[in-house]
Design a protein around this motif. Structure first.
Motif, PDB file in Angstrom:
ATOM      1  N   VAL A  17       0.823  -1.200   0.000  1.00 28.60           N
ATOM      2  CA  VAL A  17       0.000   0.000   0.000  1.00 28.60           C
ATOM      3  C   VAL A  17       0.859   1.253   0.000  1.00 28.60           C
ATOM      4  O   VAL A  17       0.664   2.171  -0.784  1.00 28.60           O
ATOM      5  CB  VAL A  17      -0.957  -0.005   1.218  1.00 28.60           C
ATOM      6  CG1 VAL A  17      -1.560   1.358   1.413  1.00 28.60           C
ATOM      7  CG2 VAL A  17      -2.041  -1.039   1.021  1.00 28.60           C
ATOM      8  N   GLN A  22      -0.735   4.668  -1.946  1.00 26.17           N
ATOM      9  CA  GLN A  22      -2.155   4.640  -1.651  1.00 26.17           C
ATOM     10  C   GLN A  22      -2.378   4.727  -0.153  1.00 26.17           C
ATOM     11  O   GLN A  22      -1.447   4.583   0.634  1.00 26.17           O
ATOM     12  CB  GLN A  22      -2.771   3.360  -2.213  1.00 26.17           C
ATOM     13  CG  GLN A  22      -2.622   3.236  -3.728  1.00 26.17           C
ATOM     14  CD  GLN A  22      -3.058   1.865  -4.222  1.00 26.17           C
ATOM     15  OE1 GLN A  22      -3.328   0.974  -3.423  1.00 26.17           O
ATOM     16  NE2 GLN A  22      -3.117   1.698  -5.525  1.00 26.17           N
ATOM     17  N   TYR A  23      -3.633   4.964   0.229  1.00 23.52           N
ATOM     18  CA  TYR A  23      -3.951   5.000   1.648  1.00 23.52           C
ATOM     19  C   TYR A  23      -4.143   3.578   2.173  1.00 23.52           C
ATOM     20  O   TYR A  23      -4.641   2.699   1.465  1.00 23.52           O
ATOM     21  CB  TYR A  23      -5.217   5.814   1.879  1.00 23.52           C
ATOM     22  CG  TYR A  23      -5.147   7.207   1.307  1.00 23.52           C
ATOM     23  CD1 TYR A  23      -4.085   8.055   1.626  1.00 23.52           C
ATOM     24  CD2 TYR A  23      -6.122   7.676   0.437  1.00 23.52           C
ATOM     25  CE1 TYR A  23      -4.015   9.330   1.094  1.00 23.52           C
ATOM     26  CE2 TYR A  23      -6.065   8.953  -0.093  1.00 23.52           C
ATOM     27  CZ  TYR A  23      -5.004   9.769   0.240  1.00 23.52           C
ATOM     28  OH  TYR A  23      -4.931  11.031  -0.292  1.00 23.52           O
ATOM     29  N   SER A  25      -5.661   0.460   3.641  1.00 25.19           N
ATOM     30  CA  SER A  25      -7.061   0.017   3.596  1.00 25.19           C
ATOM     31  C   SER A  25      -7.220  -1.421   4.064  1.00 25.19           C
ATOM     32  O   SER A  25      -8.262  -2.030   3.839  1.00 25.19           O
ATOM     33  CB  SER A  25      -7.602   0.154   2.166  1.00 25.19           C
ATOM     34  OG  SER A  25      -6.838  -0.615   1.257  1.00 25.19           O
ATOM     35  N   ALA A 467      -9.909   3.578   2.640  1.00 21.54           N
ATOM     36  CA  ALA A 467      -9.579   3.445   1.223  1.00 21.54           C
ATOM     37  C   ALA A 467     -10.134   4.629   0.433  1.00 21.54           C
ATOM     38  O   ALA A 467     -11.268   5.068   0.655  1.00 21.54           O
ATOM     39  CB  ALA A 467     -10.143   2.142   0.675  1.00 21.54           C
ATOM     40  N   ALA A 468      -9.349   5.125  -0.493  1.00 20.59           N
ATOM     41  CA  ALA A 468      -9.780   6.268  -1.300  1.00 20.59           C
ATOM     42  C   ALA A 468     -11.038   5.950  -2.096  1.00 20.59           C
ATOM     43  O   ALA A 468     -11.876   6.824  -2.329  1.00 20.59           O
ATOM     44  CB  ALA A 468      -8.657   6.701  -2.226  1.00 20.59           C
ATOM     45  N   ASP A 469     -11.188   4.686  -2.495  1.00 20.83           N
ATOM     46  CA  ASP A 469     -12.340   4.303  -3.306  1.00 20.83           C
ATOM     47  C   ASP A 469     -13.459   3.654  -2.490  1.00 20.83           C
ATOM     48  O   ASP A 469     -14.379   3.066  -3.063  1.00 20.83           O
ATOM     49  CB  ASP A 469     -11.908   3.355  -4.426  1.00 20.83           C
ATOM     50  CG  ASP A 469     -11.256   2.072  -3.911  1.00 20.83           C
ATOM     51  OD1 ASP A 469     -11.031   1.968  -2.684  1.00 20.83           O
ATOM     52  OD2 ASP A 469     -10.970   1.181  -4.732  1.00 20.83           O
TER      53      ASP A 469
END
Length: 544
Positions: A17, A22-23, A25, A467-469
Motif C-alpha cells: 500500500v 495509496q492509503y 485500507s 480506502a480512497a475508493d
C-alpha cells in the motif's frame, strides 16, 4: 511503515500500500506475543486508567436522555447538553478561557440558510426554469418578489476599470443589464486590454467583482451569459437543491452584489431577438478595446422570492495549556448534536454521538488528572464538542472559519464519532476500531497511533473505510474533515454503522461501555504522545 511487528501477510499488504502511494485500507492485527504495558509508572498508563466505564455510562445517561429531546442543533436540547458538558469541565477543574470568540466554555455559532421559495424567468412570455435553463443562488440575491422591465441593456463584459469600462456613458441605474463572462482581448495579440498581457485580470476570474460594481451603479439585475450553462448547472445542482448555510448570522446583512442570474446562450438570443446585428457590431467595437452598449426591447420578468433562516447554537471548548509549547495545539473533537424529534419519536443518538461526547469528557478528565499531579502536557490540548454535524459538519466548519486557536499552530485533530457499538463484521469481537484518515496527511500520525496501539492496547485497527475508493466515503463525512481540508493531520475513530444508526432505537442500553474504555485509552495514548513528543508531527500528505 510503522515499527510494530505484524503478521507476515498484513506486513506485505501494508508495504504494498505504501509503496504505491495509496492509503492504508487493510487491517492491522497487533502482535500479541508482546505484552501490553500496564506499569502505572508509565504516565500514559497511569492517566489512561482514569477512563471509566461507569463514568461513561453516567455521561450517556444524561446526553442520550429523553429530556434532551434528541439534541437537534439550535434547540433547547443542545443548549442543555452544552451546559452539561461545561459543568463537567468546570467540576474537573478545567477553567473557562478568556479568549476572543469565547463566552465561558462556549463558542457561539450561527448558520444562515437561504432557499428559493419561488423563482422563474420569463422572456417574451416564455418561461424558463431554475436548474434546468438558468442558475440563480439565493444566498447571493436579495429577496425580490418581481423584477420586471421592457428593456435590457447589453453591456459587454460589465467591467469598470481605469483601463477599460463598459459603464462609460451608460445609464444603468434601476436597469437590467446583460453581460458576458471574461474580458476584452486584442484579437491580433491575444493580450487583455486591462493587463496588457496574455494574463487575464481578476475581472475574468471573479464574477463577484462585476456584480459588486453593478450594485454600486444601481443595477437592479445582472444577466450573465454562461456559454457552458449545462456544465454549470451540473456542477451547481447540489448547491441549489441542498444548499449549505453561510457561517454566521447574515439575516439582516445586505448583500454586496447586484441580483444576478446566469443564463444560457439560448435565453440571451431570445432577449437579443432582432437586434443580433447591433450586438455583433458592439462586440466588434469591444474587441478593439472600445466599450459599446445596445438597448434591447424585450418583455422580461423574474421573481426571486426566498426564505432566510438563522440557526444559533454553540460549540463547547475545554483547554489545558502546554508547559513547553503552549502555542502548539492538539484538538480532540466529538459532535454532540443529533437528529432531534420526528413527531413523538425522540432520536437520542446514544452511539451517534453521545458515545464520542462522553468519551471526550473522560479523556479530558484523564489529562486534567495529569495536570493536577504536576504532569502538565508539553503542548496545549483542546477538547472541542461540536454542534451541527448532522446538518453538514456545521460546527467544525464554523470553527475552522473562526478558530479560537490558530490553525497554523494546530498540530493534529483526533475526532471521535460513534464508538459505543459493534458492527456485524465484528460481532463477538469488540476489541476493534475503524481508523480513518491517519495516513492521509501525516505518516507520523499514522505511525504514532499504530505504535500506541501495539504498546498499550492491542486493538484490531481496521482501515477498510480509509480506502480512497471506499463507497461510503466516511473520510469526508465527519468533523475531522473540516480540519483536514485546512492541511491539519486528522484521525477519525469509528465503530461502523449498525441497525440502529439514525433511528429512534439508538439507545444507551445497547452501548458496550467496556469497548468504549479500550478505545478511549487508545485515543488518550495517541493524544498524550502527540502532546509530549519532542517534535511536532510532519505533514507529508496532500490535501484532498
Amino acid at each position: 511503515m510503522n515499527k510494530i511487528r505484524l503478521f507476515g501477510l498484513f506486513l506485505m499488504m501494508s508495504i504494498t500500500v505504501i509503496a504505491f502511494g495509496q492509503y492504508k485500507s487493510d487491517i492491522t492485527i497487533p502482535d500479541t506475543t508482546k505484552a501490553v504495558i500496564t506499569d502505572p509508572k508509565d504516565l500514559s498508563v497511569r492517566y489512561a486508567s482514569n477512563i471509566s466505564a461507569d463514568e461513561l455510562k453516567n455521561h450517556l445517561m444524561v446526553l442520550a436522555s429523553d429530556s434532551l429531546e434528541g439534541r437537534e442543533t439550535g434547540t433547547a436540547g443542545t443548549k442543555m447538553a452544552s451546559e452539561y458538558l461545561a459543568e463537567e469541565l468546570s467540576n474537573m477543574g478545567l477553567f473557562a478561557q478568556h479568549r476572543p470568540g469565547l463566552n465561558r466554555y462556549f463558542e457561539p455559532v450561527a448558520f444562515t440558510f437561504s432557499k428559493w421559495l419561488d423563482t422563474d424567468l420569463f422572456v417574451n412570455g416564455r418561461r424558463f426554469r431554475l436548474v434546468w435553463e438558468y442558475l440563480a443562488y439565493p444566498d447571493e440575491n436579495e429577496n425580490n418578489y418581481l423584477i420586471k422591465d421592457n428593456e435590457i441593456i447589453y453591456l459587454g463584459y460589465g467591467i469598470d476599470d481605469p483601463k477599460y469600462s463598459d459603464y462609460k456613458k451608460a445609464k444603468v441605474k434601476d436597469k437590467i443589464i446583460m453581460i458576458r463572462m471574461g474580458e476584452p482581448v486584442n484579437p491580433k495579440t491575444g493580450n487583455s486590454y486591462i493587463t496588457g498581457t496574455a494574463q487575464k485580470s481578476d475581472w475574468s476570474t471573479d464574477i463577484h467583482k462585476k456584480l459588486k460594481v453593478a450594485k454600486e451603479k444601481g443595477v437592479k439585475l445582472v444577466l450573465v451569459i454562461d456559454e457552458d450553462i449545462k456544465a454549470s448547472i451540473e456542477n451547481n445542482r447540489r448547491r441549489l437543491l441542498f444548499p449549505s448555510p453561510k457561517m454566521g448570522d447574515f439575516l439582516n446583512t445586505p448583500i454586496e452584489t447586484a441580483n444576478a442570474a446566469y443564463i444560457s446562450p439560448e435565453i440571451a438570443s431570445l432577449i437579443i431577438n432582432e437586434n443580433a446585428r447591433k450586438v455583433e457590431k458592439a462586440d466588434r467595437k469591444i474587441s478593439k478595446g472600445k466599450p459599446a452598449k445596445v438597448e434591447l426591447p424585450v418583455d422580461f420578468a423574474t421573481n426571486m422570492t426566498k426564505e432566510v433562516k438563522v440557526i444559533k447554537d454553540r460549540n463547547v471548548i475545554g483547554f489545558i495549556e502546554g508547559k513547553k509549547h503552549p502555542n502548539e495545539y492538539i484538538i480532540l473533537s466529538a459532535h454532540y448534536d443529533h437528529l432531534g424529534k420526528r413527531g413523538d419519536e425522540i432520536f437520542n443518538g446514544a452511539d451517534d454521538n453521545a458515545s464520542g461526547s462522553g468519551m471526550l469528557l473522560e479523556i479530558a478528565n484523564a489529562f486534567q488528572r495529569a495536570v493536577m499531579e504536576g504532569n502538565r502536557p508539553d503542548r496545549s490540548v483542546v477538547f472541542l464538542w461540536l454542534t451541527g454535524e448532522e446538518k453538514g459538519l456545521l460546527g467544525s466548519k464554523y470553527y475552522v472559519e473562526h478558530p479560537v486557536f490558530p490553525l497554523e499552530n494546530t498540530i493534529a485533530n483526533i475526532n471521535t464519532d460513534m464508538v459505543g457499538r459493534i458492527d456485524k463484521k465484528y460481532e463477538g469481537n469488540p476489541d476493534y476500531i475503524y481508523v480513518i484518515g491517519s495516513d492521509r496527511l501525516s505518516s507520523d500520525l499514522h505511525k504514532i497511533n499504530e505504535e500506541m496501539n501495539q504498546k498499550y492496547c492491542h486493538l484490531t485497527l481496521d482501515y477498510t473505510y480509509n480506502a480512497a475508493d471506499d463507497p461510503n466515503q466516511y473520510y469526508y463525512r465527519s468533523d475531522h474533515y473540516s480540519f483536514a481540508k485546512h492541511g491539519i493531520p486528522a484521525i477519525f475513530f469509528f465503530n461502523g454503522v449498525h441497525e440502529d444508526y439514525h433511528r429512534a432505537t439508538d439507545e444507551v442500553d445497547k452501548i458496550n461501555f467496556d469497548k468504549m474504555v479500550n478505545i478511549g485509552k487508545l485515543i488518550f495514548h495517541t493524544a498524550w504522545e502527540l502532546a509530549n513528543r519532542p517534535e511536532r508531527i510532519k505533514v507529508d500528505g496532500e490535501v484532498k
